[in-house]
Design a protein around this motif. Structure first.
Motif, PDB file in Angstrom:
ATOM      1  N   GLY B 482      -9.781 -30.444  -6.244  1.00 27.19           N
ATOM      2  CA  GLY B 482     -10.775 -29.473  -5.963  1.00 27.19           C
ATOM      3  C   GLY B 482     -11.226 -28.985  -7.143  1.00 27.19           C
ATOM      4  O   GLY B 482     -11.949 -27.984  -7.409  1.00 27.19           O
ATOM      5  N   ARG B 483     -10.846 -29.507  -8.221  1.00 26.73           N
ATOM      6  CA  ARG B 483     -11.167 -28.915  -9.584  1.00 26.73           C
ATOM      7  C   ARG B 483     -12.253 -29.595 -10.593  1.00 26.73           C
ATOM      8  O   ARG B 483     -12.326 -29.507 -11.925  1.00 26.73           O
ATOM      9  N   SER B 484     -12.877 -30.914 -10.048  1.00 30.11           N
ATOM     10  CA  SER B 484     -13.637 -31.443 -10.984  1.00 30.11           C
ATOM     11  C   SER B 484     -14.862 -32.118 -10.006  1.00 30.11           C
ATOM     12  O   SER B 484     -14.825 -31.957  -8.844  1.00 30.11           O
ATOM     13  N   ASP B 485     -15.762 -32.815 -10.647  1.00 32.85           N
ATOM     14  CA  ASP B 485     -17.180 -33.211  -9.852  1.00 32.85           C
ATOM     15  C   ASP B 485     -16.930 -33.867  -8.742  1.00 32.85           C
ATOM     16  O   ASP B 485     -18.048 -34.145  -7.963  1.00 32.85           O
ATOM     17  N   GLN B 486     -15.822 -34.657  -8.217  1.00 28.86           N
ATOM     18  CA  GLN B 486     -15.782 -35.319  -7.176  1.00 28.86           C
ATOM     19  C   GLN B 486     -15.949 -34.274  -5.891  1.00 28.86           C
ATOM     20  O   GLN B 486     -16.380 -34.728  -4.834  1.00 28.86           O
ATOM     21  N   LEU B 487     -15.551 -33.167  -6.229  1.00 26.48           N
ATOM     22  CA  LEU B 487     -15.459 -32.196  -5.021  1.00 26.48           C
ATOM     23  C   LEU B 487     -16.823 -31.717  -4.249  1.00 26.48           C
ATOM     24  O   LEU B 487     -16.815 -32.042  -3.141  1.00 26.48           O
ATOM     25  N   PRO B 488     -17.841 -31.691  -4.966  1.00 29.12           N
ATOM     26  CA  PRO B 488     -19.087 -31.291  -4.317  1.00 29.12           C
ATOM     27  C   PRO B 488     -19.345 -32.818  -3.422  1.00 29.12           C
ATOM     28  O   PRO B 488     -20.139 -32.713  -2.353  1.00 29.12           O
ATOM     29  N   PHE B 489     -19.101 -34.009  -4.004  1.00 32.48           N
ATOM     30  CA  PHE B 489     -19.530 -35.134  -3.346  1.00 32.48           C
ATOM     31  C   PHE B 489     -18.815 -35.302  -1.994  1.00 32.48           C
ATOM     32  O   PHE B 489     -19.117 -35.546  -0.777  1.00 32.48           O
ATOM     33  N   ALA B 490     -17.102 -35.035  -2.061  1.00 32.82           N
ATOM     34  CA  ALA B 490     -16.599 -35.133  -0.937  1.00 32.82           C
ATOM     35  C   ALA B 490     -16.837 -33.988   0.197  1.00 32.82           C
ATOM     36  O   ALA B 490     -16.872 -34.440   1.175  1.00 32.82           O
ATOM     37  N   ARG B 491     -17.248 -32.895  -0.320  1.00 31.85           N
ATOM     38  CA  ARG B 491     -17.547 -31.686   0.400  1.00 31.85           C
ATOM     39  C   ARG B 491     -18.997 -32.149   1.225  1.00 31.85           C
ATOM     40  O   ARG B 491     -19.257 -31.639   2.449  1.00 31.85           O
ATOM     41  N   ALA B 492     -19.739 -33.116   0.541  1.00 34.94           N
ATOM     42  CA  ALA B 492     -20.785 -33.517   1.289  1.00 34.94           C
ATOM     43  C   ALA B 492     -20.889 -34.735   1.954  1.00 34.94           C
ATOM     44  O   ALA B 492     -21.746 -35.127   2.712  1.00 34.94           O
ATOM     45  N   GLY B 493     -19.456 -35.217   2.176  1.00 32.97           N
ATOM     46  CA  GLY B 493     -19.139 -36.440   3.036  1.00 32.97           C
ATOM     47  C   GLY B 493     -18.952 -37.677   2.350  1.00 32.97           C
ATOM     48  O   GLY B 493     -18.951 -38.778   3.098  1.00 32.97           O
ATOM     49  N   VAL B 494     -19.246 -37.429   0.891  1.00 36.31           N
ATOM     50  CA  VAL B 494     -19.257 -39.010   0.192  1.00 36.31           C
ATOM     51  C   VAL B 494     -17.795 -39.319  -0.069  1.00 36.31           C
ATOM     52  O   VAL B 494     -17.045 -38.269  -0.973  1.00 36.31           O
ATOM     53  N   PRO B 495     -17.401 -40.614   0.352  1.00 38.33           N
ATOM     54  CA  PRO B 495     -16.014 -40.715  -0.222  1.00 38.33           C
ATOM     55  C   PRO B 495     -15.955 -40.683  -1.642  1.00 38.33           C
ATOM     56  O   PRO B 495     -16.659 -41.236  -2.240  1.00 38.33           O
ATOM     57  N   ALA B 496     -14.629 -40.047  -2.092  1.00 34.94           N
ATOM     58  CA  ALA B 496     -14.724 -39.981  -3.553  1.00 34.94           C
ATOM     59  C   ALA B 496     -13.376 -40.022  -4.210  1.00 34.94           C
ATOM     60  O   ALA B 496     -12.417 -39.671  -3.296  1.00 34.94           O
ATOM     61  N   LEU B 497     -13.011 -40.505  -5.331  1.00 38.64           N
ATOM     62  CA  LEU B 497     -12.144 -40.504  -5.972  1.00 38.64           C
ATOM     63  C   LEU B 497     -12.007 -39.996  -7.362  1.00 38.64           C
ATOM     64  O   LEU B 497     -12.931 -39.875  -7.782  1.00 38.64           O
ATOM     65  N   TYR B 566     -10.874 -41.475   6.164  1.00 37.43           N
ATOM     66  CA  TYR B 566      -9.573 -41.546   7.313  1.00 37.43           C
ATOM     67  C   TYR B 566     -10.076 -40.407   8.301  1.00 37.43           C
ATOM     68  O   TYR B 566     -10.081 -39.355   7.859  1.00 37.43           O
ATOM     69  N   PRO B 567      -9.654 -40.921   9.441  1.00 42.85           N
ATOM     70  CA  PRO B 567      -9.562 -39.657  10.272  1.00 42.85           C
ATOM     71  C   PRO B 567      -8.722 -38.589   9.968  1.00 42.85           C
ATOM     72  O   PRO B 567      -7.453 -38.873   9.636  1.00 42.85           O
ATOM     73  N   GLY B 568      -8.819 -37.402  10.195  1.00 39.79           N
ATOM     74  CA  GLY B 568      -7.852 -36.505   9.697  1.00 39.79           C
ATOM     75  C   GLY B 568      -7.825 -36.154   8.331  1.00 39.79           C
ATOM     76  O   GLY B 568      -7.311 -35.187   7.899  1.00 39.79           O
ATOM     77  N   ALA B 569      -8.745 -36.791   7.299  1.00 39.76           N
ATOM     78  CA  ALA B 569      -9.017 -36.324   6.170  1.00 39.76           C
ATOM     79  C   ALA B 569      -9.769 -35.034   6.223  1.00 39.76           C
ATOM     80  O   ALA B 569     -10.515 -34.756   6.914  1.00 39.76           O
ATOM     81  N   PRO B 570      -9.503 -34.246   4.897  1.00 42.80           N
ATOM     82  CA  PRO B 570     -10.203 -32.769   4.970  1.00 42.80           C
ATOM     83  C   PRO B 570     -11.625 -33.098   4.926  1.00 42.80           C
ATOM     84  O   PRO B 570     -12.374 -32.069   4.866  1.00 42.80           O
ATOM     85  N   TYR B 571     -12.279 -34.063   4.617  1.00 41.82           N
ATOM     86  CA  TYR B 571     -13.654 -34.100   4.362  1.00 41.82           C
ATOM     87  C   TYR B 571     -14.142 -35.410   5.316  1.00 41.82           C
ATOM     88  O   TYR B 571     -13.457 -36.140   5.704  1.00 41.82           O
ATOM     89  N   ARG B 572     -15.487 -35.156   5.626  1.00 46.53           N
ATOM     90  CA  ARG B 572     -16.113 -36.135   6.704  1.00 46.53           C
ATOM     91  C   ARG B 572     -17.550 -36.380   6.370  1.00 46.53           C
ATOM     92  O   ARG B 572     -18.032 -35.204   5.900  1.00 46.53           O
ATOM     93  N   ARG B 573     -18.052 -37.297   6.708  1.00 42.53           N
ATOM     94  CA  ARG B 573     -19.690 -37.444   6.714  1.00 42.53           C
ATOM     95  C   ARG B 573     -20.202 -36.632   7.752  1.00 42.53           C
ATOM     96  O   ARG B 573     -19.699 -36.355   8.939  1.00 42.53           O
ATOM     97  N   PRO B 574     -21.201 -35.765   7.284  1.00 42.85           N
ATOM     98  CA  PRO B 574     -21.852 -34.964   8.379  1.00 42.85           C
ATOM     99  C   PRO B 574     -22.463 -35.883   9.748  1.00 42.85           C
ATOM    100  O   PRO B 574     -22.576 -36.936   9.416  1.00 42.85           O
ATOM    101  N   ASP B 575     -22.370 -35.227  10.646  1.00 41.25           N
ATOM    102  CA  ASP B 575     -22.650 -35.786  12.013  1.00 41.25           C
ATOM    103  C   ASP B 575     -24.411 -36.249  11.663  1.00 41.25           C
ATOM    104  O   ASP B 575     -25.051 -35.603  11.306  1.00 41.25           O
ATOM    105  N   SER B 576     -24.578 -37.532  11.993  1.00 42.18           N
ATOM    106  CA  SER B 576     -25.843 -37.697  11.837  1.00 42.18           C
ATOM    107  C   SER B 576     -26.455 -38.734  13.014  1.00 42.18           C
ATOM    108  O   SER B 576     -25.536 -38.914  13.822  1.00 42.18           O
TER     109      SER B 576
END
Lengths: 542, 576
Positions: B482-497, B566-576
């Motif tokens: 939650g503390r580096s640049d992957q976070l905004p991507f994950a929150r926007a639904g982009v799978p990130a590492l 994965y289902p149940g992951a804290p992030y998901r793609r926004p419904d489209s």
């Protein structure tokens, strides 16, 4: 590219062809795949000439960034650091000196007044420098054995003060298109120093006298090398009236001395009068660095090194023009620095490993008087002997050409290698008489090596541009000098093309590889006025 | 990595974090480690990491390039690459020069490599009074720090505050602290942390990584219509000391402006120090400990407090110029319209208070090294022509240290529409402690990307760091994801590492040694001037890891199916 400095001579000179110098057959060129992408060269120029580098003035943050950039490129290419203590940076000690001089003719109660009667500055690192001694009038202070001239013949000036006239007595005999810039004050104090004189005074008299106002700025701070070797302790100018007074004190007539000095066979004249000179200097140390990398030679001659260099500094931030105060120096000399980096990349990637070493150098403080190259020529990396140098300064950002320009191609055997390299790239080699007439050989870093006896030349722009009408290249060059040289408009522009720079890099790379692999190290051409310096240097090394 | 600071990532001070060995129940916002267990992953996610193209790119990652970029970016001449500062601008130009040299396409504004990120620096002054039986001024810096949330120059609120417990709305555990409260126009008071501090079993079920943070609580409150929000600082519940919190907020903060900040709720917000909160609780006939106890109990109901608070804050604002540096390596074939992102932030803290005579915060590990790694991988990728698959965007982010601002703005204004960005890999820090036997990617358990990473690691001879091992537990506690640049991507639904820089085992070192090194780094160098080139960055240790990263990148760019959460992951793609 360095400003013409006080002491350089008038432009108009008569032609004197030295006759064709013997061309050596081109050395066998390795069929190394020499190539460089134009985008790489553009990227280098774009970075170095970016406003963020603030014009790369010596001592500035922007110039430091430029040095670090060059070092990073050398590191990326896997070249060996060849600066101080395992780094790429070689410190160049500079000193700003603001003089407060005093000068007295021995036996006179009233001292001369600066800057009305004279200007005098120090080359030493001390805050007080002194020279006292007999004054010897050494004509124009020129020694040119090939030209049948020796103003010091039979004279002993060791520990004495030498007075000379500015310029040269005969622009035909001392044709700087083929020789050395004898008329420059620097050459004069080199010569005086070689003979052990402690001070050099230029009497602003004779046919080449210059307006006294042009001399007075020497009293402002002057930035030059610290720990300067082979220099007179003090140097300066005497106004004609003061020089005449000095001569008269010893019973001589300055006008008559000047007349005699212009005639062949002149012998130096001890004036029979002494001077007491003292210069107090306010000193300001300035830090700057050459950036140096080595491609080590593979053979027994690896201690011999070819140098390819270009200055990284420019003139910084200055008077705004059209709202722009950053003197980016894209052509002068981001282009040359990019060429050195380009050659480093082309050679490193070719896999060629020549016999001799190649040193890639970005020089400091060229704009202040070739200071970085001056230092480097006198302080090559330990265990290294410099045997040849190619300098780059203001390179082609205008497009592909059918020819390549040189300065100094006829002066040394490097020239033949350059011609062969150009031929293998399908380019004619030309040397513009105008460049020689304007003294361009002496106005950039190649000259520092020439002064140290190391054969050197420059690659400059061709004039025959592909897809352009005849005369376009000359016009572009003239426009650079008129419109952009040392102005904020010397910056990267969309219309610029890097095909020509890539050609220059390929020719440069081939020239270096050929010189590094040739059986014999480069030598000045027979009859070159620099040959005696090379021989002196060789003798000194043994 | 930004500090897990109560300033919500906008703190620019050095924060020493003590690493605790082993899992700890009170971890806040903990990611769900079990999400990945034995999930089926299409083979399309693993084979491409071993393809000829991936191998060619991996082999092309050069030690000289990495070292050259690192040496330049971490040099004192770069002056710590501060956002909006001269050194930051030089770093951006350098990165652009590398992209240009490699022939990568400019993918910033108007055909350049630069994506301008307009920022604003803000210094706040504030006033706060508590009117009750006794009227007391709350002293800024001692009792309270306030700021203006949103883009306005001033904000104020007055009235009876509402205590909302943790101020948490977490449907995944059926928790809603606002269920019974109407906070419109009110001042909300919330505890830092989450109910997991009382019931550790909740930690693994909470989905969002940032529930514990001030920023989350303030945004939740303002979204519910509050005019102001105060978060209570308590010993142990907040990793930073009050002094650090106060200093951070008295220093300049940076924020996105214009369209990049659209939708940011407006109000007066800040921190309330523990003694002041005790006074407030006492005025309501309770104590802070009682509040914590009640707030952690399911069914907690928000309540109005019998005092009146007057809060006001004004911002002194200045414009700051910053830019992401963005390049594109085109793909080919049917996937060419899609993209993957390899990112690393190039900013650091700039010049700051001198420590041992050194005022340049070089940020060699954080994150000159990550930027150098990104550039070295870009060079290797650019030298492999005709690769099939998605475009790769190489992005050097600005203002990460100011609160992930560059990556947040990138996600708001992506050069490719977000649905076509299939994955994001982030490098923040490079492990050069010794030769690792294993490598880890944070967030691997959330999406198929973990499988690609595992295949890439195996192809370079690494094990994947075992889940539950100490380095990953530390990462979980510290919430590195939650503390580096992957976070905004994950929150926007982009799978990130988040490609992690600490391993479980190192050749020739005892187990646990890596975490000790991390602990040393965090305590002694993190956000200090000595995060510089005096640290070893031995290419022998670095390059194999970068090769695994390169394979992950190429594998992700060429896999037929884009990675799925994965289902149940804290992030998901926004419904489209």
């Amino acid at each position: 590219m360095l400003h013409l400095r006080i002491g350089s001579l008038s432009a108009a000179m008569l032609a004197l062809s030295p006759g064709p110098l013997p061309l050596r057959p081109p050395a066998a060129l390795e069929p190394a795949p020499i190539s460089i992408a134009t985008r790489v060269l553009r990227a280098h120029v774009a970075f170095l000439a970016d406003d963020a580098l603030e014009g790369r003035a010596t001592g500035s943050h922007g110039d430091l960034v430029a040095m670090k950039y060059v070092a990073a490129q050398f590191r990326r290419l896997g070249l060996e650091p060849a600066g101080d203590s395992g780094s790429y940076l070689q410190r160049v000690p500079l000193l700003g000196r603001t003089p407060s001089p005093s000068l007295r003719i021995a036996g006179e109660s009233a001292a001369l007044r600066a800057p009305d009667d004279y200007v005098l500055v120090s080359n030493a690192d001390d805050s007080v420098s002194v020279a006292r001694g007999e004054v010897v009038f050494a004509g124009y202070g020129i020694v040119a054995p090939n030209r049948g001239w020796d103003d010091y013949a039979g004279a002993d000036v060791a520990g004495k003060i030498v007075m000379v006239l500015p310029g040269d007595p005969d622009s035909t005999r001392f044709d700087r298109r083929t020789g050395r810039p004898w008329s420059s004050v620097r050459e004069k104090w080199d010569e005086a120093a070689r003979r052990g004189a402690t001070a050099l005074l230029v009497a602003d008299a004779g046919p080449r006298a210059i307006p006294w106002e042009a001399v007075q700025p020497l009293m402002a701070e002057r930035i030059a090398l610290a720990r300067q070797a082979g220099a007179v302790t003090l140097w300066g100018w005497l106004r004609d009236s003061a020089a005449a007074r000095l001569a008269a004190r010893g019973g001589h007539d300055l006008a008559r001395l000047a007349q005699r000095a212009a005639a062949p066979g002149f012998r130096a004249v001890p004036l029979g009068v002494a001077l007491e000179a003292e210069v107090r200097s306010a000193l300001r140390p300035i830090e700057t660095w050459n950036v140096v990398a080595r491609l080590p030679g593979r053979g027994a001659r690896r201690a011999e090194a070819l140098v390819v260099g270009a200055h990284h500094d420019h003139i910084g931030i200055g008077e705004p023009e059209n709202g722009d105060s950053i003197y980016n120096g894209a052509e002068d000399n981001a282009s040359g620095t990019a060429a050195v980096l380009g050659a480093a990349e082309a050679i490193a990637r070719s896999g060629a490993r020549p016999e001799r070493s190649i040193l890639f150098v970005a020089f400091a403080a060229e704009e202040l008087g070739l200071l970085g190259s001056d230092w480097f020529a006198a302080h090559p990396p330990p265990g290294t002997r410099l045997v040849g140098a190619v300098a780059l300064d203001v390179q082609n950002l205008y497009g592909a050409t059918r020819d390549i320009g040189t300065v100094g191609v006829a002066q040394s055997s490097l020239g033949a290698l350059l011609r062969a390299a150009a031929r293998s790239e399908g380019l004619r080699t030309q040397e513009d008489p105008d460049d020689l007439r304007r003294g361009r050989f002496f106005r950039s870093d190649n000259y520092s090596f020439a002064r140290a006896g190391v054969p050197s030349l420059r690659i400059v722009n061709g004039t025959d541009f592909v897809g352009r009408p005849p005369g376009w290249g000359a016009e572009m060059r003239e426009r650079y000098w008129q419109e952009r040289y040392h102005r904020p408009s010397d910056q990267l522009a969309d219309w610029m093309s890097f095909d020509g720079l890539a050609q220059q890099v390929r020719v440069l790379s081939r020239t270096l590889l050929a010189a590094a692999d040739a059986p014999a190290a480069p030598t000045w051409a027979a009859g070159s006025d620099f040959l005696p310096l090379q021989e002196q240097a060789k003798a000194a090394a043994q | 990595v930004i500090p897990r600071a109560p300033a919500g990532g906008t703190a620019a001070f050095a924060l020493a974090l003590v690493v605790l060995a082993g899992p700890r129940g009170a971890a806040q916002g903990a990611p769900r480690q079990d999400a990945a267990a034995a999930r089926p992953v299409p083979v399309s996610q693993t084979a491409p990491a071993r393809s000829a193209a991936a191998t060619a790119v991996a082999r092309g990652v050069g030690a000289e390039a990495f070292r050259a970029h690192l040496d330049f970016l971490a040099d004192d001449a770069l002056e710590g690459r501060g956002t909006g500062a001269r050194g930051g601008a030089v770093a951006a130009r350098y990165i652009a020069a590398q992209f240009a040299r490699l022939g990568l396409e400019p993918a910033g504004d108007q055909g350049t490599y630069f994506q301008a990120i307009p920022l604003e620096g803000r210094r706040f002054s504030s006033g706060a009074t508590m009117l009750g039986p006794d009227t007391v001024a709350l002293r800024p810096g001692d009792d309270i720090v306030l700021y203006v949330a949103g883009g306005d120059s001033a904000a104020a609120a007055r009235g009876r505050p509402v205590f909302v417990g943790y101020g948490l709305v977490a449907p995944e555990i059926g928790w809603d602290d606002y269920a019974a409260a109407d906070v419109r126009g009110r001042v909300v008071i919330a505890l830092a942390g989450t109910p997991a501090e009382r019931d550790s079993s909740l930690a693994r079920r909470l989905e969002r990584a940032d529930y514990a943070f001030r920023q989350y609580k303030v945004e939740e409150a303002l979204r519910h219509g509050a005019a102001g929000a105060l978060v209570i600082w308590r010993e142990r519940a907040v990793p930073a000391s009050w002094a650090q919190v106060a200093r951070a907020w008295l220093d300049e903060q940076m924020a996105l402006v214009g369209p990049d900040s659209a939708g940011a709720p407006h109000g007066v917000a800040g921190w309330l120090n523990q003694p002041a909160a005790e006074r407030l609780a006492a005025a309501a006939g309770a104590g802070l400990a009682q509040w914590v106890s009640e707030a952690g109990t399911p069914g907690f109901r928000a309540r109005e407090l019998p005092v009146t608070l007057e809060l006001s804050a004004t911002a002194l604002r200045r414009r700051v110029r910053a830019a992401n540096v963005v390049a594109r390596l085109p793909g080919s074939g049917p996937l060419a319209r899609e993209a993957v992102v390899l990112g690393a932030h190039y900013d650091h803290l700039g010049i700051g208070p001198a420590v041992a005579g050194d005022s340049i915060y070089n940020g060699a590990l954080d994150n000159a090294a990550g930027t150098a790694a990104m550039l070295a991988i870009a060079e290797a990728a650019a030298r492999v022509p005709g690769r099939a698959g998605r475009a790769i965007y190489f992005v050097a982010f600005t203002a990460e240290e100011k609160g992930l601002l560059g990556s947040e703005a990138f996600v708001r204004r992506p050069p490719v529409p977000l649905p076509r960005i299939t994955a994001m890999l982030n490098i923040d820090g490079i492990g050069a402690f010794a030769m690792p036997r294993d490598v880890a990617a944070l967030g691997a358990e959330y999406s198929w990307l973990g499988a690609t990473f595992a295949a890439a690691a195996a192809a370079e001879g690494f094990r994947v760091t075992p889940p539950g091992s100490t380095p990953l537990e530390v990462a979980r506690q510290q919430d590195f994801f939650g503390r580096s640049d992957q976070l905004p991507f994950a929150r926007a639904g982009v799978p990130a590492l988040d490609l992690y820089f600490v391993a479980d085992e190192y050749v020739g070192r005892p187990r646990g040694w890596g975490v000790q090194q991390l602990d040393l780094y965090l305590r002694e160098r993190y956000h200090q001037p000595n995060d510089d080139l005096s640290q070893p960055f031995d290419a022998r240790y670095v390059i194999p890891q970068l090769r695994a990263y390169a394979r992950t990148l190429v594998g992700t760019a060429t896999s037929v199916d884009g990675p799925q959460w994965y289902p149940g992951a804290p992030y998901r793609r926004p419904d489209s």
